[in-house]
Design a protein around this motif. Sequence first.
Motif, PDB file in Angstrom:
ATOM      1  N   ASN A 120       0.802  -1.219   0.000  1.00 42.78           N
ATOM      2  CA  ASN A 120       0.000   0.000   0.000  1.00 42.78           C
ATOM      3  C   ASN A 120       0.840   1.277   0.000  1.00 42.78           C
ATOM      4  O   ASN A 120       0.296   2.376  -0.078  1.00 42.78           O
ATOM      5  CB  ASN A 120      -0.928   0.014   1.221  1.00 42.78           C
ATOM      6  N   ARG A 121       2.166   1.162   0.109  1.00 41.62           N
ATOM      7  CA  ARG A 121       3.018   2.353   0.162  1.00 41.62           C
ATOM      8  C   ARG A 121       2.837   3.233  -1.069  1.00 41.62           C
ATOM      9  O   ARG A 121       2.810   4.466  -0.970  1.00 41.62           O
ATOM     10  CB  ARG A 121       4.485   1.963   0.292  1.00 41.62           C
ATOM     11  N   ALA A 122       2.710   2.611  -2.233  1.00 44.14           N
ATOM     12  CA  ALA A 122       2.582   3.378  -3.471  1.00 44.14           C
ATOM     13  C   ALA A 122       1.277   4.171  -3.473  1.00 44.14           C
ATOM     14  O   ALA A 122       1.248   5.341  -3.886  1.00 44.14           O
ATOM     15  CB  ALA A 122       2.641   2.443  -4.679  1.00 44.14           C
ATOM     16  N   LYS A 123       0.206   3.572  -3.005  1.00 48.26           N
ATOM     17  CA  LYS A 123      -1.087   4.260  -2.979  1.00 48.26           C
ATOM     18  C   LYS A 123      -1.069   5.412  -1.988  1.00 48.26           C
ATOM     19  O   LYS A 123      -1.613   6.502  -2.254  1.00 48.26           O
ATOM     20  CB  LYS A 123      -2.212   3.289  -2.639  1.00 48.26           C
ATOM     21  N   VAL A 124      -0.430   5.198  -0.851  1.00 49.30           N
ATOM     22  CA  VAL A 124      -0.324   6.259   0.156  1.00 49.30           C
ATOM     23  C   VAL A 124       0.434   7.464  -0.411  1.00 49.30           C
ATOM     24  O   VAL A 124       0.032   8.618  -0.234  1.00 49.30           O
ATOM     25  CB  VAL A 124       0.374   5.734   1.433  1.00 49.30           C
ATOM     26  N   LEU A 125       1.534   7.189  -1.123  1.00 44.02           N
ATOM     27  CA  LEU A 125       2.310   8.276  -1.717  1.00 44.02           C
ATOM     28  C   LEU A 125       1.485   9.001  -2.781  1.00 44.02           C
ATOM     29  O   LEU A 125       1.484  10.237  -2.837  1.00 44.02           O
ATOM     30  CB  LEU A 125       3.603   7.738  -2.333  1.00 44.02           C
ATOM     31  N   ALA A 126       0.793   8.251  -3.626  1.00 43.36           N
ATOM     32  CA  ALA A 126      -0.024   8.872  -4.670  1.00 43.36           C
ATOM     33  C   ALA A 126      -1.070   9.791  -4.052  1.00 43.36           C
ATOM     34  O   ALA A 126      -1.261  10.935  -4.502  1.00 43.36           O
ATOM     35  CB  ALA A 126      -0.689   7.798  -5.530  1.00 43.36           C
ATOM     36  N   ASP A 127      -1.742   9.315  -3.022  1.00 42.73           N
ATOM     37  CA  ASP A 127      -2.751  10.135  -2.349  1.00 42.73           C
ATOM     38  C   ASP A 127      -2.150  11.414  -1.787  1.00 42.73           C
ATOM     39  O   ASP A 127      -2.740  12.499  -1.881  1.00 42.73           O
ATOM     40  CB  ASP A 127      -3.426   9.337  -1.228  1.00 42.73           C
ATOM     41  N   SER A 128      -0.951  11.308  -1.209  1.00 39.33           N
ATOM     42  CA  SER A 128      -0.330  12.480  -0.599  1.00 39.33           C
ATOM     43  C   SER A 128       0.059  13.514  -1.654  1.00 39.33           C
ATOM     44  O   SER A 128      -0.069  14.722  -1.431  1.00 39.33           O
ATOM     45  CB  SER A 128       0.885  12.071   0.233  1.00 39.33           C
ATOM     46  N   LEU A 129       0.531  13.052  -2.815  1.00 40.55           N
ATOM     47  CA  LEU A 129       0.925  13.975  -3.878  1.00 40.55           C
ATOM     48  C   LEU A 129      -0.298  14.645  -4.509  1.00 40.55           C
ATOM     49  O   LEU A 129      -0.263  15.837  -4.857  1.00 40.55           O
ATOM     50  CB  LEU A 129       1.743  13.245  -4.940  1.00 40.55           C
ATOM     51  N   ILE A 130      -1.375  13.885  -4.666  1.00 38.95           N
ATOM     52  CA  ILE A 130      -2.624  14.478  -5.179  1.00 38.95           C
ATOM     53  C   ILE A 130      -3.116  15.552  -4.215  1.00 38.95           C
ATOM     54  O   ILE A 130      -3.508  16.651  -4.618  1.00 38.95           O
ATOM     55  CB  ILE A 130      -3.696  13.395  -5.382  1.00 38.95           C
ATOM     56  N   SER A 131      -3.078  15.242  -2.932  1.00 41.99           N
ATOM     57  CA  SER A 131      -3.503  16.212  -1.916  1.00 41.99           C
ATOM     58  C   SER A 131      -2.624  17.463  -1.951  1.00 41.99           C
ATOM     59  O   SER A 131      -3.106  18.583  -1.725  1.00 41.99           O
ATOM     60  CB  SER A 131      -3.461  15.579  -0.524  1.00 41.99           C
ATOM     61  N   MET A 132      -1.353  17.279  -2.256  1.00 44.73           N
ATOM     62  CA  MET A 132      -0.436  18.406  -2.341  1.00 44.73           C
ATOM     63  C   MET A 132      -0.854  19.357  -3.457  1.00 44.73           C
ATOM     64  O   MET A 132      -0.848  20.585  -3.291  1.00 44.73           O
ATOM     65  CB  MET A 132       0.990  17.902  -2.575  1.00 44.73           C
ATOM     66  N   VAL A 133      -1.248  18.803  -4.614  1.00 45.81           N
ATOM     67  CA  VAL A 133      -1.712  19.633  -5.723  1.00 45.81           C
ATOM     68  C   VAL A 133      -3.023  20.329  -5.351  1.00 45.81           C
ATOM     69  O   VAL A 133      -3.220  21.516  -5.643  1.00 45.81           O
ATOM     70  CB  VAL A 133      -1.889  18.799  -7.010  1.00 45.81           C
ATOM     71  N   GLU A 134      -3.912  19.594  -4.700  1.00 46.70           N
ATOM     72  CA  GLU A 134      -5.164  20.208  -4.241  1.00 46.70           C
ATOM     73  C   GLU A 134      -4.886  21.363  -3.292  1.00 46.70           C
ATOM     74  O   GLU A 134      -5.548  22.412  -3.349  1.00 46.70           O
ATOM     75  CB  GLU A 134      -6.035  19.152  -3.558  1.00 46.70           C
ATOM     76  N   ASP A 135      -3.888  21.193  -2.428  1.00 48.27           N
ATOM     77  CA  ASP A 135      -3.524  22.251  -1.480  1.00 48.27           C
ATOM     78  C   ASP A 135      -3.048  23.511  -2.209  1.00 48.27           C
ATOM     79  O   ASP A 135      -3.334  24.640  -1.782  1.00 48.27           O
ATOM     80  CB  ASP A 135      -2.425  21.767  -0.530  1.00 48.27           C
ATOM     81  N   ILE A 136      -2.313  23.316  -3.316  1.00 47.00           N
ATOM     82  CA  ILE A 136      -1.842  24.464  -4.097  1.00 47.00           C
ATOM     83  C   ILE A 136      -3.026  25.287  -4.586  1.00 47.00           C
ATOM     84  O   ILE A 136      -3.048  26.517  -4.476  1.00 47.00           O
ATOM     85  CB  ILE A 136      -0.985  23.988  -5.294  1.00 47.00           C
ATOM     86  N   THR A 137      -4.039  24.598  -5.134  1.00 47.05           N
ATOM     87  CA  THR A 137      -5.187  25.321  -5.688  1.00 47.05           C
ATOM     88  C   THR A 137      -6.033  25.967  -4.592  1.00 47.05           C
ATOM     89  O   THR A 137      -6.657  27.006  -4.820  1.00 47.05           O
ATOM     90  CB  THR A 137      -6.062  24.385  -6.531  1.00 47.05           C
ATOM     91  N   GLU A 138      -6.066  25.355  -3.416  1.00 40.44           N
ATOM     92  CA  GLU A 138      -6.822  25.939  -2.307  1.00 40.44           C
ATOM     93  C   GLU A 138      -6.096  27.150  -1.710  1.00 40.44           C
ATOM     94  O   GLU A 138      -6.729  28.115  -1.279  1.00 40.44           O
ATOM     95  CB  GLU A 138      -7.058  24.875  -1.235  1.00 40.44           C
ATOM     96  N   LYS A 139      -4.770  27.091  -1.715  1.00 42.06           N
ATOM     97  CA  LYS A 139      -3.979  28.181  -1.141  1.00 42.06           C
ATOM     98  C   LYS A 139      -3.886  29.363  -2.095  1.00 42.06           C
ATOM     99  O   LYS A 139      -3.825  30.525  -1.662  1.00 42.06           O
ATOM    100  CB  LYS A 139      -2.577  27.675  -0.794  1.00 42.06           C
ATOM    101  N   TYR A 140      -3.880  29.083  -3.413  1.00 38.76           N
ATOM    102  CA  TYR A 140      -3.732  30.143  -4.413  1.00 38.76           C
ATOM    103  C   TYR A 140      -4.854  30.056  -5.454  1.00 38.76           C
ATOM    104  O   TYR A 140      -4.610  29.826  -6.642  1.00 38.76           O
ATOM    105  CB  TYR A 140      -2.371  30.040  -5.107  1.00 38.76           C
ATOM    106  N   PRO A 141      -6.123  30.243  -5.028  1.00 37.69           N
ATOM    107  CA  PRO A 141      -7.254  30.090  -5.955  1.00 37.69           C
ATOM    108  C   PRO A 141      -7.301  31.146  -7.052  1.00 37.69           C
ATOM    109  O   PRO A 141      -8.000  30.976  -8.052  1.00 37.69           O
ATOM    110  CB  PRO A 141      -8.476  30.199  -5.034  1.00 37.69           C
ATOM    111  N   ASP A 142      -6.550  32.224  -6.879  1.00 31.95           N
ATOM    112  CA  ASP A 142      -6.480  33.259  -7.898  1.00 31.95           C
ATOM    113  C   ASP A 142      -5.439  32.949  -8.971  1.00 31.95           C
ATOM    114  O   ASP A 142      -5.313  33.683  -9.955  1.00 31.95           O
ATOM    115  CB  ASP A 142      -6.158  34.611  -7.260  1.00 31.95           C
TER     116      ASP A 142
END
Length: 427
Positions: A120-142
């Motif tokens: 499951n390590r690969a899935k955990v990493l994938a989820d964390s990286l996707i969340s990182m991109v989501e965080d970018i859009t939430e932090k800089y919505p403009d």
Amino acid sequence: MNLTKISFLLTILMSAGLLSCNSGAQESNPEQSIEDKALALAKEYIIVDGHIDLPYRMRVANFRLEREFVDPSVKTNGDFDYVKAKEGGLDAPFMSIYIPASYQSRFDHEYGRFLEGEKNRAKVLADSLISMVEDITEKYPDKFTIATSPQEVEAAFQKGLIALPLGMENGAPLGDDLANVQYFYDRGIRYITLTHSKVNQICDSSYDSTRVWNGLSPFGEEVVQEMNKVGIMVDVSHISDSTFYDVMKITKAPVIASHSSCREFVPGFERNMDDEMIKTLAKNGGVIQINFGSTFIDDRSREKTEEVGQHISQWLEENGLAREDSLAQAYIEKYMTENPTYSTVKKVADHIDHVVKLAGVDYVGFGSDFDGVGDTLPNGLKDASEYPNLIAELLRRGYTEEEIEKICYKNVFRVWNEVQKVAEELS
């Protein structure tokens, strides 16, 4: 209003004597005219790039001892950020959710099977990286927004936002559960590169001499079919030649090569696509997005890089230094400056020319691999601000505005829309 309409209007006004211009200045510097036109086209057209490794760059930086934080909303030392993208006209960089082979199940040669430990390590990493991109859009919505379709990319473009579609590099996070295809679709993933540098549970890799499956595994065949049903593009970059042809037999939708180049210019480099594969990709209706890395596009650069690497390794050993030592860093920087290994933007255009000659202009696009190929980017394409240099080179070679528009985004949009259509039909 596009450039053709503006040009037509100016012609009418000048003919009527309502507008004058210093044509001599324009004629004395035709090269500048091409550069200006290239920049205008880069801003007028949507530019899609098939593969940018910002998420993993951010992850690596954030885990360093100095806790460096990469803020993509400002100018950084990396290849991609908001400032560089806006300068170069980049509107839709696919964020690579890169999963190193070290995170996937290992193949046990003695027993002929993949080990189950920590699968499951690969899935955990994938989820964390996707969340990182989501965080970018939430932090800089403009500045940024997630995009899951061509229509959402177009909407972002109209608002002046940079769209961040997601592609997963390595299918290892799927594990052995087909339900994960739908899971990652729901998380925003719109293409999956079936493997990366090593054989995995899906297929063989072009970088790996171990050919466990001689193409797709039985599970891999199911994965391709499920991706077709769900609406995720199959990415044939990184896979072995035999895997490519297995995919072509099975897929009901066109595929992409998100960041590959032409083997014609780097003979023997299986990571790139040969002529027959490019022709087959075109018959499938797919698109190859050219990787900008010098070692992908230029055989001499590849040879020179190996020579430089061998010299540096030998020098480090002879002097008892590690690459991280300040003295070593200074030597390496000086030596590489004196022994450049970079190709040029012209060579990237050569690859585009080659695809067009083999298959037509409808089957090629951009797949830079920014932030993923290290210090190997060619002169003229060092970061996301320099797409106009490539467009200018295409203009010099006689490409029309319509053809450049296809290369910038329309070819990828066509494939993406068709994948969505096939998924609707299959469901």
